[in-house]
Scaffold this active site. Structure first.
Site, mmCIF file in Angstrom:
data_model
loop_
_atom_site.group_PDB
_atom_site.id
_atom_site.type_symbol
_atom_site.label_atom_id
_atom_site.label_comp_id
_atom_site.label_asym_id
_atom_site.label_seq_id
_atom_site.Cartn_x
_atom_site.Cartn_y
_atom_site.Cartn_z
ATOM 1 N N ALA A 20 17.398 -89.448 6.170
ATOM 2 C CA ALA A 20 17.018 -88.518 5.108
ATOM 3 C C ALA A 20 17.596 -88.953 3.766
ATOM 4 C CB ALA A 20 17.482 -87.100 5.452
ATOM 5 N N GLY A 53 11.358 -90.915 18.390
ATOM 6 C CA GLY A 53 10.374 -91.430 17.453
ATOM 7 C C GLY A 53 9.925 -90.398 16.446
ATOM 8 N N ARG A 278 12.023 -77.577 25.261
ATOM 9 C CA ARG A 278 13.390 -78.003 25.563
ATOM 10 C C ARG A 278 14.294 -76.849 25.975
ATOM 11 N NH1 ARG A 278 14.644 -82.725 21.020
ATOM 12 N NH2 ARG A 278 13.476 -84.353 22.094
#
Length: 513
Positions: A20, A53, A278
């Site tokens: 970032a 990814g 998740r």
């Protein structure tokens, strides 16, 4: 307090040099920018460890609308739909930009990008580099370009201790380098400091990732959002090494299944099975471990001897630990992995404090909601960096002599509070434990010790978790297992958190009389 003034000509300062931070700096070029890294570049960035990814609708059977639908479903009602749409629509171009910057994404024999499948995605849309080393390859490419960009000044080994605010606006920051304290005058600061995984005993993040940017922003008066939402990756390699190596979701995407020590499959009857969201998979594994069972990821039948070629980094880590994934199951357990909450920002990354922006995991853009969709985080960091940079570049420069705080904070160390945080803010939470934790953390957070800033961040998270009296996404309360009809984002400031904490502590003392 005295500190040397380090003149930077009013250039913007980016705190954090992961993906970032690097992307924001590159987008600011040719404007001068200063990039701070606490350590040598690449040694502590969480993004380097990313295996999964970037998610982007690049397949012929895919579209931004489908990507958006999957993102909103994972976020369980708390996503900012407008922001989510903006990110998923920008994702394909973001991948193209990374290719131009030299990222070697994996391709098939015909030259097309290989697209992987991960949990809760309805299409194959994940691009990888070097199989399971996407973060490393992406970072390597961006760092190479940044080092060749003359407008970027990289200051390695410099730690930001406090932001300096005057009349509600940033005027500088206090830093330390090799034991010497420096003040950097600037009216523009970007936080790109990553997440909070280092607050937990079991984590895939660098152990120093305690929420540094959250502490800086909170002490500067910024509003924080959705701090209670911590994503635990279901399948970290269950060995003593810390941070825990990740066994990428892509392994399950290729057909690997979760089994117990007897070989019985755990999620066969769960909607989505191994590719459920998740939070669902992590809770299922956590329940098995709590009951005294082992949990393993079995890739023998779907990959077998192809495992090493498809996932070379994971294969090497497993074999170093004495495990051969081609012929035996991989022991796994959940680990703190990603923070959906962060500093509240608008569509351009601006915080509630003038002159302060946030980008990447430290920011709460509203993309992820209550539960991040796999591989959306790198996509978010790359896409939003361009918008943050545009906003920073469009803000007038200049500087003034910052009035410095009376004391210098001590370099933070989260290790003294990891067990406290892990017990109270793990996969399953309850009100009593959270209240007890607030009472424990409050005095630590206001003492001049190395644990103060980590305790401050954990306190903010515990207050946010107490205030959300429901279970949604990654936030599960055993005393409030149901989900409210209305999905309401949470907002918190340091002042409000301290008021809540003091009240809770007083109530606890009254009950004990």
């Amino acid at each position: 307090m005295t500190a040397d003034i380090h003149h930077i000509g009013g250039a913007p300062v980016i705190i954090g040099a992961g993906i970032a931070g690097l992307m924001t700096a590159l987008h600011l070029a040719p404007q001068p920018v200063v990039l701070l890294s606490r350590t040598s570049l690449g040694t502590e960035a969480s993004s380097i460890l990313a295996q999964g990814g970037l998610a982007a609708s690049l397949g012929e059977d895919d579209s931004p609308d489908l990507h958006l639908a999957d993102t909103l479903a994972a976020g369980e009602g708390l996503c900012d739909e407008q922001m989510a749409r903006r990110v998923v629509e920008a994702a394909p171009q973001a991948v193209e930009n990374l290719i131009r910057l030299g990222t070697p994404f994996d391709r098939s024999l015909d030259g097309r990008l290989q697209l992987g499948l991960e949990a809760a995605h309805s299409r194959r849309r994940i691009v990888h580099a070097a199989g399971d080393a996407t973060g490393r390859e992406l970072f390597r490419a961006l760092l190479g370009v940044a080092r060749r960009t003359r407008s970027i000044t990289i200051m390695e080994g410099m730690t930001a201790l406090r932001l300096v605010v005057a009349e509600g606006s940033i005027v500088g920051l206090l830093t330390v380098l090799h034991g010497a304290v420096f003040a950097l005058p600037t009216r523009r600061v970007v936080l790109a400091t990553g997440g909070i995984g280092g607050l937990f005993c079991d984590t895939t993040n660098p152990l120093s990732s305690f929420g540094h940017g959250l502490a800086l922003a909170a002490c500067a008066g910024a509003e924080l959002a959705d701090l209670e939402f911590v994503q635990f990756h279901p399948t970290a390699l269950d060995i003593a090494r810390r941070p825990m190596p990740l066994v990428s979701e892509a392994v399950r995407g290729e057909g690997a299944v979760l089994i117990d020590e007897h070989g019985h499959r755990l999620l066969a009857d769960t909607p989505g099975a191994e590719l459920a969201s998740r939070d669902v998979v992590a809770r299922a594994i956590s329940d098995q471990l709590a009951a005294g069972h082992g949990v393993y990821l079995d890739a023998r039948h779907c990959l077998g001897q192809k495992f090493a070629r498809r996932f070379p980094a994971i294969d090497a880590i497993c074999k170093h630990a004495g495990i051969d994934p081609a012929v035996e199951p991989i022991p796994v357990r959940p680990a703190a992995h990603y923070h959906m909450g962060g500093v509240a920002v608008d569509a351009e990354g601006r915080t509630s404090v003038s002159g302060l922006w946030a980008c990447g995991e430290v920011a709460c853009t509203g993309l992820h909601g209550a539960n991040r969709l796999a591989s959306n985080s790198l996509t978010e960091a790359v896409a939003t960096a361009a918008w943050v940079a545009e906003s920073v570049a469009g803000t007038s420069a200049g500087w003034q002599w910052p009035r410095l705080p009376a004391t210098v904070p001590i370099r933070p160390d989260p290790s003294p509070i990891r067990t406290i945080v892990s017990n109270a803010l793990g996969i399953v939470r309850n009100g009593k434990s959270l209240c007890d934790t607030v009472a424990t953390l409050l005095p630590i957070s206001v003492c001049e010790t190395a644990a103060a800033d980590p305790a401050l961040v954990a306190l903010l998270m515990a207050i946010a978790a107490l205030r959300r009296e429901e279970s949604r996404g990654s936030h599960f309360r055993s005393d409030f297992p149901g989900r409210d009809a209305a999905a309401l984002p949470s907002r918190l400031t340091l002042c409000t958190a301290f008021e809540n904490a003091v009240t809770l502590r007083w109530q606890a003392s009254e009950r004990s009389r």
